[in-house]
Scaffold this motif. Structure first.
Motif, short mmCIF file in Angstrom:
data_model
loop_
_atom_site.label_atom_id
_atom_site.label_comp_id
_atom_site.label_asym_id
_atom_site.label_seq_id
_atom_site.Cartn_x
_atom_site.Cartn_y
_atom_site.Cartn_z
N TYR A 15 0.86 -1.20 -0.05
CA TYR A 15 -0.06 -0.03 0.12
C TYR A 15 0.89 1.40 0.15
N GLN A 16 0.26 2.34 -0.55
CA GLN A 16 0.89 3.57 -0.44
C GLN A 16 0.90 3.99 0.99
N LYS A 17 2.19 4.75 1.45
CA LYS A 17 2.39 5.20 2.69
C LYS A 17 2.07 6.89 2.67
N PHE A 18 1.30 7.22 3.62
CA PHE A 18 0.99 8.55 3.85
C PHE A 18 1.41 9.45 4.81
N GLU A 19 1.92 10.73 4.70
CA GLU A 19 2.36 11.26 5.93
C GLU A 19 1.50 11.58 6.92
N VAL A 20 0.21 11.61 6.53
CA VAL A 20 -0.76 11.32 7.70
C VAL A 20 -1.44 10.10 7.30
N ASP A 21 -0.87 9.01 8.10
CA ASP A 21 -1.38 7.61 7.65
C ASP A 21 -2.46 6.75 8.45
N CYS A 22 -2.93 7.61 9.43
CA CYS A 22 -3.85 6.96 10.12
C CYS A 22 -5.11 6.27 9.65
N THR A 23 -5.86 6.88 8.64
CA THR A 23 -6.99 6.35 8.02
C THR A 23 -6.60 5.05 6.83
N ASN A 24 -5.44 5.21 6.18
CA ASN A 24 -5.02 4.34 5.35
C ASN A 24 -4.75 3.07 6.14
N TYR A 25 -4.12 3.38 7.34
CA TYR A 25 -3.83 2.13 8.12
C TYR A 25 -5.25 1.36 8.52
N VAL A 26 -6.04 2.21 8.95
CA VAL A 26 -7.40 1.88 9.56
C VAL A 26 -8.18 0.88 8.46
N SER A 27 -8.30 1.40 7.24
CA SER A 27 -8.81 0.71 6.19
C SER A 27 -8.10 -0.58 5.86
N GLN A 28 -6.71 -0.66 5.76
CA GLN A 28 -6.14 -1.86 5.52
C GLN A 28 -6.56 -2.82 6.53
N CYS A 29 -6.46 -2.22 7.94
CA CYS A 29 -6.91 -3.41 8.85
C CYS A 29 -8.42 -3.79 8.53
N ILE A 30 -9.53 -2.91 8.21
CA ILE A 30 -10.87 -3.48 8.02
C ILE A 30 -10.72 -4.33 6.71
N HIS A 31 -10.10 -4.05 5.72
CA HIS A 31 -10.12 -4.91 4.58
C HIS A 31 -9.43 -6.47 4.96
N ALA A 32 -8.64 -6.34 6.02
CA ALA A 32 -7.89 -7.42 6.10
C ALA A 32 -8.88 -8.48 7.09
N GLY A 33 -10.00 -7.85 7.45
CA GLY A 33 -11.12 -8.63 8.12
C GLY A 33 -12.02 -9.11 7.25
N GLY A 34 -11.80 -8.90 6.09
CA GLY A 34 -12.89 -9.17 5.08
C GLY A 34 -14.06 -8.16 4.52
N ALA A 35 -13.96 -7.01 5.00
CA ALA A 35 -14.82 -6.04 4.34
C ALA A 35 -14.37 -5.80 2.90
N PRO A 36 -15.67 -5.75 1.95
CA PRO A 36 -15.49 -5.66 0.70
C PRO A 36 -15.18 -4.31 0.15
N MET A 37 -14.55 -4.18 -0.77
CA MET A 37 -14.11 -2.80 -1.58
C MET A 37 -15.43 -2.59 -2.54
N ARG A 38 -15.71 -1.57 -2.66
CA ARG A 38 -16.53 -0.96 -4.04
C ARG A 38 -16.30 0.29 -4.36
N GLY A 39 -16.74 0.77 -5.39
CA GLY A 39 -16.71 1.95 -6.11
C GLY A 39 -15.59 2.38 -7.11
N TYR A 40 -14.66 1.38 -7.33
CA TYR A 40 -13.56 1.86 -8.32
C TYR A 40 -14.07 2.05 -9.80
N PRO A 41 -13.64 3.06 -10.38
CA PRO A 41 -12.67 3.91 -10.17
C PRO A 41 -12.82 5.27 -9.60
#
Length: 289
Positions: free
Chosen positions: A149-175
């Motif tokens: 994943y991309q690393k952000f200077e303010v990375d809190c939400t990116n990290y939480v999103s990764q955690c949620i996805h690791a639990g099986g939450a499905p992505m949608r909306g691309y692109p």
């Protein structure tokens, strides 16, 4: 020169956890917050590493990261909280003049303009949410960055999103970056990486990843999400994921930006905390339960 600076830092870190530690504002705030919940820091371990050194205006400034481990006792219950602080120590003639935490600018993401589009015809997608996998991922990467994943200077939400996805939450909306919640091919939705956008998404989503807002922190389970508006101005700045509970069933959380694990959910010991802080707490819906 580098070795001498490192020794100065080691002496500073030793003072941080020794007799002088009560002078540190972070420790003072943490102890005050602990006393409210009948908890105490039994011992603190610290390891520091210099990231930059410079001489300016007659002072030698050391910028350093310090990894802190706090052994916390609540009655008969013990647990370890960890955090990474970015700090600056200023020396004059080899004597410590000032030491301070470098504050996080959680407002960086506020400059990014976005809108969140609602689904006109949402299609329900059932999913099972594995809370253990969320915690395992959160623990693995709390003080590191997954190269997938991309690393952000303010990375809190990116990290939480990764955690949620690791639990099986499905992505949608691309692109469409303004729609859904997703990460793909080094591109991502606003809700994946922006604190306020994720809060809005969890508050309003009716398809894919969904959540239910709760009013009391005791209602949260492992893998749930807490959103923080430090200034109380309606714009949410920070997100964390629940990874444990204390002796009274209150959430302990992991986070990025200032990386931390098993931190008490209220953030009263944070330099970003203000009396105007507002919280939003979300229980992630699990269709398999």
């Amino acid at each position: 020169m580098r070795e001498r600076l490192q020794k100065m830092l080691e002496r500073k870190v030793s003072e941080f956890v020794g007799e002088k530690k009560t002078r540190d504002e972070n420790i003072i705030r943490k102890k005050e917050a602990m006393s409210k919940r009948n908890a105490d820091i039994v011992r603190t371990y610290a390891v520091g590493k210099i990231s930059k050194a410079e001489t300016k205006d007659g002072f030698r400034h050391l910028y350093y990261n310090v990894h802190l481990k706090h052994l916390i006792k609540q009655g008969d219950f013990f647990y370890v909280e960890e955090e990474l602080q970015r700090r600056k120590a200023s020396f004059a003639k080899n004597e410590l003049y000032e030491d301070m935490e470098i504050p996080v600018d959680f407002t960086l993401k506020k400059r990014e303009k976005y809108t969140l589009e609602a689904d006109r015809n949402p299609v329900g997608e059932r999913y099972s949410y594995d809370r253990l996998k969320v915690v395992q991922y959160a623990e693995r990467w709390w003080n590191d960055y997954n190269p997938a994943y991309q690393k952000f200077e303010v990375d809190c939400t990116n990290y939480v999103s990764q955690c949620i996805h690791a639990g099986g939450a499905p992505m949608r909306g691309y692109p469409n970056r303004s729609k859904g919640w997703w990460y793909r091919n080094k591109n991502w939705s606003f809700s994946w990486s922006v604190a306020h956008a994720l809060k809005n998404y969890l508050q309003n989503s009716t398809a894919g990843l969904r959540a239910r807002e709760v009013q009391e922190p005791q209602e949260l389970q492992l893998g749930d999400v807490i959103c923080y508006d430090f200034q109380g101005d309606g714009r949410f700045d920070h997100n964390t994921v629940v990874t444990g509970k204390d002796a009274y069933g209150m959430p302990l959380v992991n986070a990025h930006t200032y990386n931390s694990r098993m931190r008490y959910w209220a953030y009263e010991d944070s330099s970003a905390y203000t009396p105007n802080i507002q919280y939003k707490m979300f229980h992630i819906i699990d269709d398999g339960s």
